[in-house]
Design a protein around this motif. Structure first.
Motif: not given
Ligand code: PLP
Length: 448
Positions: A34-35, A59, A62, A424
């Motif tokens: 995640e990210g 990331g 996404n 990110v």
């Protein structure tokens, strides 16, 4: 050891690894991302400071890209690309031609970086066969170059760790000593540099140009060599000389394309337009294998004739132009625009610089170098001699393991610790990334 790790080791042979190392350092089994973060099956979290081998841009998992994939799979997962086409490929090709340096008007699809390089070499070779310059069969690369690991790509590579044993199998290529700015042999600084080191390339080209089809180069940064950054003047000189001697300039932007260096493509730093350009890695924002080889109309036209003339480029891969990959690439380009990525990266790059330059106070940190979203620290025995550590010490490998314990995926190249995070990252992640680098350096070298 987790059951999954045991099973992994029972069946899987991992890339770029001595599998025996995994006895004491088993694979980390990732459950989700995640990210900028990855989470393993036990819930431990890792900051992905190397963008998962330089591919990830926006990331993990996404949302916008996930949606683009979902929409595409509902319509078409794949189709033969000979005689057939599809919207995502057409959209992608049109966009890519618009944003790449001028003159690169035709796009050939493949499915990984090494294949894109193979395509580039074959195109260049065949071009000269077909225009009546059959002696032009050889390629030039610079020292410590890296262009992938299939046999053709390895032939234009110069990193012994990857190609030494295969040398009897490889194409005969010319190697020119390339730039080495940290240890500049010409005694220049970044300020006084006029790419004096280009002399070595010039010498090779002047002597052998009748045999040379192309020069292949990683523009601005030699990635696998240890994020070696060099002057755009070198690229300008290279383009001039290639034009003068009718040699293809092949820019391998597989690692440096898509905003990594602060410009969309690294060639823009020098204002050069190569004859051939290869793209992969960030092309799909880190989601799928896909690659492109772009070329000029001049090259394309030499292959364009009646079928019976047998001048076609008969190259193909089964998954060429995969629609899901193309849809992802289109979604990724849209994110660049919608979220003004190149501009917001300027601040992030400045933040990386500010924090990483602090590490220069440590005696084993020889240099910090940076271009855009790529930063690198070169570790040395001492700052005066700039002597690197013996590879047998595996300094980078140990720092890698120490950083993982701290929850940061930093994967040094030899003695070079680099930062290549997804775009990110925020200040908090940059702090964690560089703070952890500092922590493991202090611990490893025993600074108080
Ligand atoms: C990674 C890389 C390649 C090879 O791409 P793969 O997809 O790993 O085959 C080629 N050239 C450069 C500059 C690279 O960094």
């Amino acid at each position: 050891m987790h059951d999954l790790q045991k099973k992994d080791l029972q069946y899987i042979w991992h890339p770029c690894s001595q599998m025996k190392d995994y006895e004491t350092f088993p694979p980390i089994v990732i459950e989700r991302g995640e990210g900028a973060y990855l989470y393993d099956v036990e819930g431990k979290c890792y900051l992905d400071a190397v963008s998962s081998w330089w591919v990830n841009l926006f990331g993990h998992s996404n949302k916008k890209i996930n949606q683009a994939i979902a929409a595409q799979v509902e319509k078409l997962e794949h189709v033969i690309f000979a005689n057939f086409s599809h919207k995502p490929a057409i959209r992608l090709a049109e966009e890519i031609v618009k944003i790449t340096p001028g003159g690169l008007n035709k796009v050939f699809f493949a499915d990984n970086g090494s294949s894109a390089v193979e395509v580039a070499l074959k195109l260049s070779f065949q071009y000269y066969q077909q225009i009546g310059k059959p002696k032009k069969t050889r390629f030039v690369a610079i020292s410590e170059s890296y262009h992938g690991e299939t046999l053709g790509a390895l032939s234009v590579g110069d990193i012994d760790l990857y190609n030494e044993i295969y040398k009897p199998l490889l194409l005969k290529t010319f190697k020119a000593e390339g730039p080495d700015c940290y240890r500049c042999k010409y005694g220049q600084s970044r300020e006084t540099c006029d790419a004096q080191c280009f002399e070595a390339m010039k010498a090779v080209i002047e002597v052998h140009h009748e045999e040379i089809a192309g020069v292949i180069i990683e523009p601005m940064i030699q990635g696998a060599a240890g994020m070696k950054i060099y002057s755009p003047i070198y690229l300008k000189k290279l383009q001039e000389l290639c034009t003068q001697y009718d040699i293809h300039m092949i820019a391998d932007e597989i690692a440096v394309g898509f905003g990594r260096t602060g410009k969309m493509f690294a060639c823009e730093h020098a204002g050069v337009s190569p004859d051939i350009m290869t793209l992969s890695k960030g092309l799909t924002a880190g989601y799928m294998p896909l690659s492109l080889t772009l070329m000029t109309d001049k090259i394309y036209e030499v292959f364009y004739d009646d079928y019976l003339a047998l001048k076609a480029f008969m190259h193909s891969h089964s998954y060429t132009g995969n629609p899901i990959g193309c849809a992802i690439a289109c979604a990724s380009l849209k994110i660049f625009q919608e979220e003004n990525i190149l501009e917001s990266n300027l601040m992030k790059a400045a933040c990386i610089r500010e924090k990483a330059e602090n590490l220069l106070k440590y005696p084993h940190v020889g240099e910090f170098r940076q271009l855009g979203m790529v930063g690198a620290i070169e570790l040395v025995e001492n700052q005066e001699s700039k002597k690197g550590f013996d590879w047998q010490k595996r300094v980078g490998y140990q720092l890698y393991q120490m950083a993982l314990k701290e929850g940061v995926l930093l994967r040094p190249l030899g003695n070079v610790l680099y930062f290549m995070p997804p775009y990110v990252v925020e200040e908090k992640e940059i702090d964690l990334m560089i703070g952890t680098a500092e922590k493991v350096i202090k611990e490893y070298f025993g600074y108080a």
